[in-house]
Design a protein around this motif. Structure first.
Motif, PDB file in Angstrom:
ATOM      1  N   GLY A   1       0.816  -1.200   0.000  1.00  0.00           N
ATOM      2  CA  GLY A   1       0.000   0.000   0.000  1.00  0.00           C
ATOM      3  C   GLY A   1       0.850   1.250   0.000  1.00  0.00           C
ATOM      4  N   ARG A   2       0.192   2.380  -0.218  1.00  0.00           N
ATOM      5  CA  ARG A   2       0.898   3.652  -0.214  1.00  0.00           C
ATOM      6  C   ARG A   2       1.054   4.152   1.218  1.00  0.00           C
ATOM      7  NH1 ARG A   2       1.064   5.129  -5.475  1.00  0.00           N
ATOM      8  NH2 ARG A   2      -0.573   4.323  -6.828  1.00  0.00           N
ATOM      9  N   SER A   3       1.989   5.082   1.378  1.00  0.00           N
ATOM     10  CA  SER A   3       2.238   5.638   2.699  1.00  0.00           C
ATOM     11  C   SER A   3       0.998   6.341   3.226  1.00  0.00           C
ATOM     12  CB  SER A   3       3.407   6.624   2.634  1.00  0.00           C
ATOM     13  OG  SER A   3       3.551   7.300   3.847  1.00  0.00           O
ATOM     14  N   ARG A   4       0.689   6.078   4.489  1.00  0.00           N
ATOM     15  CA  ARG A   4      -0.428   6.755   5.147  1.00  0.00           C
ATOM     16  C   ARG A   4       0.061   7.798   6.147  1.00  0.00           C
ATOM     17  NH1 ARG A   4      -2.032   1.461   4.449  1.00  0.00           N
ATOM     18  NH2 ARG A   4      -4.054   1.146   3.429  1.00  0.00           N
ATOM     19  N   ASP A   5       1.358   8.109   6.090  1.00  0.00           N
ATOM     20  CA  ASP A   5       1.910   9.095   6.999  1.00  0.00           C
ATOM     21  C   ASP A   5       1.359  10.480   6.672  1.00  0.00           C
ATOM     22  OD1 ASP A   5       3.577   7.283   8.338  1.00  0.00           O
ATOM     23  OD2 ASP A   5       5.032   7.371   6.697  1.00  0.00           O
ATOM     24  N   ALA A   6       1.046  11.215   7.695  1.00  0.00           N
ATOM     25  CA  ALA A   6       0.534  12.569   7.508  1.00  0.00           C
ATOM     26  C   ALA A   6       1.676  13.504   7.147  1.00  0.00           C
ATOM     27  CB  ALA A   6      -0.149  13.060   8.790  1.00  0.00           C
ATOM     28  N   VAL A   7       1.521  14.231   6.063  1.00  0.00           N
ATOM     29  CA  VAL A   7       2.520  15.203   5.650  1.00  0.00           C
ATOM     30  C   VAL A   7       2.179  16.529   6.315  1.00  0.00           C
ATOM     31  CG1 VAL A   7       3.540  16.418   3.710  1.00  0.00           C
ATOM     32  CG2 VAL A   7       2.894  14.019   3.470  1.00  0.00           C
ATOM     33  N   LEU A   8       3.061  17.000   7.182  1.00  0.00           N
ATOM     34  CA  LEU A   8       2.765  18.179   7.984  1.00  0.00           C
ATOM     35  C   LEU A   8       2.991  19.469   7.220  1.00  0.00           C
ATOM     36  CD1 LEU A   8       4.394  17.015  11.342  1.00  0.00           C
ATOM     37  CD2 LEU A   8       2.036  16.721  10.556  1.00  0.00           C
ATOM     38  N   ILE A   9       3.888  19.420   6.220  1.00  0.00           N
ATOM     39  CA  ILE A   9       4.198  20.610   5.440  1.00  0.00           C
ATOM     40  C   ILE A   9       4.015  20.271   3.970  1.00  0.00           C
ATOM     41  CG2 ILE A   9       5.968  22.285   4.815  1.00  0.00           C
ATOM     42  CD1 ILE A   9       7.208  21.896   7.539  1.00  0.00           C
ATOM     43  N   GLU A  10       3.253  21.045   3.264  1.00  0.00           N
ATOM     44  CA  GLU A  10       2.973  20.773   1.862  1.00  0.00           C
ATOM     45  C   GLU A  10       3.849  21.594   0.932  1.00  0.00           C
ATOM     46  OE1 GLU A  10      -1.145  21.320   1.213  1.00  0.00           O
ATOM     47  OE2 GLU A  10      -1.769  19.644   2.482  1.00  0.00           O
ATOM     48  N   GLY A  11       4.797  22.300   1.491  1.00  0.00           N
ATOM     49  CA  GLY A  11       5.693  23.084   0.644  1.00  0.00           C
ATOM     50  C   GLY A  11       5.074  24.421   0.274  1.00  0.00           C
ATOM     51  N   GLY A  12       5.684  25.076  -0.679  1.00  0.00           N
ATOM     52  CA  GLY A  12       5.242  26.385  -1.117  1.00  0.00           C
ATOM     53  C   GLY A  12       6.170  26.876  -2.195  1.00  0.00           C
ATOM     54  N   PRO A  13       6.090  28.157  -2.533  1.00  0.00           N
ATOM     55  CA  PRO A  13       6.951  28.680  -3.593  1.00  0.00           C
ATOM     56  C   PRO A  13       8.437  28.516  -3.288  1.00  0.00           C
ATOM     57  CG  PRO A  13       5.170  30.219  -3.090  1.00  0.00           C
ATOM     58  CD  PRO A  13       5.133  29.156  -2.041  1.00  0.00           C
ATOM     59  N   GLU A  14       8.807  28.593  -2.009  1.00  0.00           N
ATOM     60  CA  GLU A  14      10.215  28.487  -1.651  1.00  0.00           C
ATOM     61  C   GLU A  14      10.721  27.053  -1.643  1.00  0.00           C
ATOM     62  OE1 GLU A  14      12.188  31.056  -1.290  1.00  0.00           O
ATOM     63  OE2 GLU A  14      10.504  32.371  -1.764  1.00  0.00           O
ATOM     64  N   ALA A  15       9.842  26.085  -1.382  1.00  0.00           N
ATOM     65  CA  ALA A  15      10.243  24.676  -1.329  1.00  0.00           C
ATOM     66  C   ALA A  15       9.075  23.812  -1.794  1.00  0.00           C
ATOM     67  CB  ALA A  15      10.672  24.287   0.085  1.00  0.00           C
ATOM     68  N   PRO A  16       8.848  23.725  -3.107  1.00  0.00           N
ATOM     69  CA  PRO A  16       7.683  23.001  -3.622  1.00  0.00           C
ATOM     70  C   PRO A  16       7.808  21.492  -3.455  1.00  0.00           C
ATOM     71  CG  PRO A  16       9.110  23.677  -5.414  1.00  0.00           C
ATOM     72  CD  PRO A  16       9.674  24.308  -4.180  1.00  0.00           C
ATOM     73  N   TRP A  17       6.653  20.848  -3.338  1.00  0.00           N
ATOM     74  CA  TRP A  17       6.553  19.386  -3.362  1.00  0.00           C
ATOM     75  C   TRP A  17       5.955  18.988  -4.699  1.00  0.00           C
ATOM     76  CZ3 TRP A  17       6.413  15.591   0.957  1.00  0.00           C
ATOM     77  CH2 TRP A  17       7.046  16.081   2.116  1.00  0.00           C
ATOM     78  N   VAL A  18       6.591  18.042  -5.391  1.00  0.00           N
ATOM     79  CA  VAL A  18       6.071  17.582  -6.676  1.00  0.00           C
ATOM     80  C   VAL A  18       5.932  16.062  -6.631  1.00  0.00           C
ATOM     81  CG1 VAL A  18       7.059  19.520  -7.940  1.00  0.00           C
ATOM     82  CG2 VAL A  18       8.374  17.416  -7.713  1.00  0.00           C
ATOM     83  N   TYR A  19       4.951  15.555  -7.359  1.00  0.00           N
ATOM     84  CA  TYR A  19       4.670  14.127  -7.409  1.00  0.00           C
ATOM     85  C   TYR A  19       4.622  13.686  -8.864  1.00  0.00           C
ATOM     86  CZ  TYR A  19       3.323  14.162  -2.450  1.00  0.00           C
ATOM     87  OH  TYR A  19       3.325  14.271  -1.075  1.00  0.00           O
ATOM     88  N   GLY A  20       5.132  12.481  -9.124  1.00  0.00           N
ATOM     89  CA  GLY A  20       5.078  11.948 -10.476  1.00  0.00           C
ATOM     90  C   GLY A  20       5.464  10.481 -10.500  1.00  0.00           C
ATOM     91  N   PRO A  21       5.087   9.765 -11.565  1.00  0.00           N
ATOM     92  CA  PRO A  21       5.355   8.324 -11.629  1.00  0.00           C
ATOM     93  C   PRO A  21       6.773   7.971 -12.069  1.00  0.00           C
ATOM     94  CG  PRO A  21       4.139   9.005 -13.566  1.00  0.00           C
ATOM     95  CD  PRO A  21       4.247  10.222 -12.691  1.00  0.00           C
ATOM     96  N   ASP A  22       7.499   8.936 -12.640  1.00  0.00           N
ATOM     97  CA  ASP A  22       8.835   8.625 -13.145  1.00  0.00           C
ATOM     98  C   ASP A  22       9.698   9.882 -13.126  1.00  0.00           C
ATOM     99  OD1 ASP A  22       8.012  10.168 -15.386  1.00  0.00           O
ATOM    100  OD2 ASP A  22       7.229   8.363 -16.366  1.00  0.00           O
ATOM    101  N   GLY A  23      10.942   9.718 -13.538  1.00  0.00           N
ATOM    102  CA  GLY A  23      11.869  10.829 -13.510  1.00  0.00           C
ATOM    103  C   GLY A  23      11.515  11.953 -14.457  1.00  0.00           C
ATOM    104  N   SER A  24      10.957  11.610 -15.603  1.00  0.00           N
ATOM    105  CA  SER A  24      10.600  12.640 -16.579  1.00  0.00           C
ATOM    106  C   SER A  24       9.539  13.583 -16.029  1.00  0.00           C
ATOM    107  CB  SER A  24      10.103  11.977 -17.866  1.00  0.00           C
ATOM    108  OG  SER A  24       9.663  12.939 -18.792  1.00  0.00           O
ATOM    109  N   SER A  25       8.523  13.024 -15.382  1.00  0.00           N
ATOM    110  CA  SER A  25       7.459  13.848 -14.813  1.00  0.00           C
ATOM    111  C   SER A  25       7.988  14.750 -13.700  1.00  0.00           C
ATOM    112  CB  SER A  25       6.343  12.950 -14.272  1.00  0.00           C
ATOM    113  OG  SER A  25       5.362  13.704 -13.604  1.00  0.00           O
ATOM    114  N   LEU A  26       8.793  14.197 -12.826  1.00  0.00           N
ATOM    115  CA  LEU A  26       9.348  14.993 -11.730  1.00  0.00           C
ATOM    116  C   LEU A  26      10.266  16.087 -12.270  1.00  0.00           C
ATOM    117  CD1 LEU A  26      10.171  12.090  -9.245  1.00  0.00           C
ATOM    118  CD2 LEU A  26       8.252  13.680  -9.101  1.00  0.00           C
ATOM    119  N   SER A  27      11.036  15.757 -13.290  1.00  0.00           N
ATOM    120  CA  SER A  27      11.958  16.725 -13.873  1.00  0.00           C
ATOM    121  C   SER A  27      11.220  17.910 -14.484  1.00  0.00           C
ATOM    122  CB  SER A  27      12.828  16.040 -14.928  1.00  0.00           C
ATOM    123  OG  SER A  27      13.711  16.944 -15.529  1.00  0.00           O
ATOM    124  N   SER A  28      10.165  17.633 -15.212  1.00  0.00           N
ATOM    125  CA  SER A  28       9.420  18.716 -15.862  1.00  0.00           C
ATOM    126  C   SER A  28       8.757  19.636 -14.840  1.00  0.00           C
ATOM    127  CB  SER A  28       8.372  18.136 -16.821  1.00  0.00           C
ATOM    128  OG  SER A  28       7.431  17.344 -16.119  1.00  0.00           O
TER     129      SER A  28
END
Length: 340
Positions: free
Chosen positions: A305-332
């Protein structure tokens, strides 16, 4: 000391005595390290190994490099040398340090070196000299990369017990599968800031470090230090905590390089999101971005299963969080934030 640790030490002592009687000799296994212009972190392990036979030393290596592919189970049955003195020679200086009860050396020594790659010479009293590559980070470097390994740069579905055992104890690096696009992604990140350090932070055991290093090199991942752990009981518990290992090393990196903002890379199959979130909360100025690889549906099932941990900080303009299935998606996505 925990009872399990005392039992483990007793077994190691018996195995070491038996191996030495059979002619096994201490061998230093060097790992890539890192440092700044005034210090270096040296990483290695001391094991007892059977000397090569003359005919094996004279044997011509295979052109495809398969001779280097040692199956994982052999590394886990090797005998660590307890509390041995290791000599470190670097830049004309000599330091003597003690390996821990598992034969691991993880120490910081003072030395003045210019930025770039250097080599430390490591040996014990009765072993051959081995060379450990050391990357020195310039004080002006402002970005660095920390990446998880399992299910991030390689597909292993580590939480699945049977498959994890097969991948760890049986297969060599030629049979491990790189995650699509991740090698190019990490190379782009490393190239974005010349001289940026690359750290591979994993809960895997030091036993698999040589196999992992060959895998990363064969699949064109950028060179960097490996920060692994030692399986088995500790002084106060049955097993080491993988999460604590990652948290401690992230904290250590933030304190050793206060000027660096790290791009943290992991996956959503274990606890990377919670670990990176807590690190960002505690050291907000040390995080440039967080990139999380999303496991496929089948990988998530195999991983429990996927992580069920609560993410306390969702990032922002100074430190964004990005999600993707592979390196190409994360890179873009990071390119949109000007980080590549």
């Amino acid at each position: 000391m925990h009872r399990a640790a005392r039992i483990e030490d007793w077994l190691h002592d018996r195995r070491e005595h038996s191996a030495r009687r059979r002619g096994y000799r201490p061998t230093v296994i060097p790992y890539s390290g890192y440092g700044s212009t005034g210090w270096v972190r040296i990483l290695c392990r001391v094991l007892l190994a059977k000397p090569d036979k003359p005919e094996k030393r004279q044997k011509r290596p295979r052109a495809d490099g398969r001779d280097a592919g040692i199956r994982g189970w052999r590394s886990f049955t090797s005998v660590p040398v307890n509390d041995v003195t290791v000599t470190i020679e670097i830049d004309g200086q000599t330091h003597h340090v003690q390996a821990d009860r598992g034969g691991v050396v993880d120490t910081v020594v003072p030395v003045s070196l210019p930025p770039g790659w250097h080599v430390a010479r490591l040996h014990t009293e009765f072993s051959d000299v081995q060379h450990a590559p050391i990357f020195i980070v310039a004080p002006t470097v402002g970005y660095g990369v920390v990446s998880d390994v399992d299910d991030t740069v390689m597909v292993t579905t580590l939480p699945r017990p049977l498959l994890a055992a097969w991948n760890t104890f049986v297969l060599d690096e030629h049979a491990r599968v790189p995650t699509p696009g991740m090698a190019v992604f990490l190379e782009r990140l490393a190239s974005f800031t010349p001289g940026a350090p690359v750290i591979y932070l994993s809960t895997g055991a030091w036993n698999v470090a040589p196999t992992l290093s060959r895998f990363l090199s064969r699949n064109l991942y950028p060179a960097g230090a490996l920060l692994l752990t030692d399986w088995g009981p500790t002084h106060d518990r049955w097993f080491r905590s993988g999460s604590a290992h990652k948290r401690d090393n992230l904290r250590r990196l933030a304190e050793q390089f206060p000027q660096i903002r790290w791009i943290l890379i992991g996956d959503d199959g274990q606890h990377d999101e919670a670990i990176y979130s807590d690190f960002q909360r505690d050291y907000p100025g040390s995080v440039a971005a967080v990139a999380i690889r999303q496991l496929s549906a089948s990988e998530a099932v195999l991983a429990g299963g996927r992580s069920r941990d609560a993410v306390l900080i969702e990032g922002g303009p100074e430190a964004p969080w990005v999600y993707g299935p592979d390196g190409s998606s994360l890179s873009s996505q990071l390119a949109e934030h000007g980080l590549i």
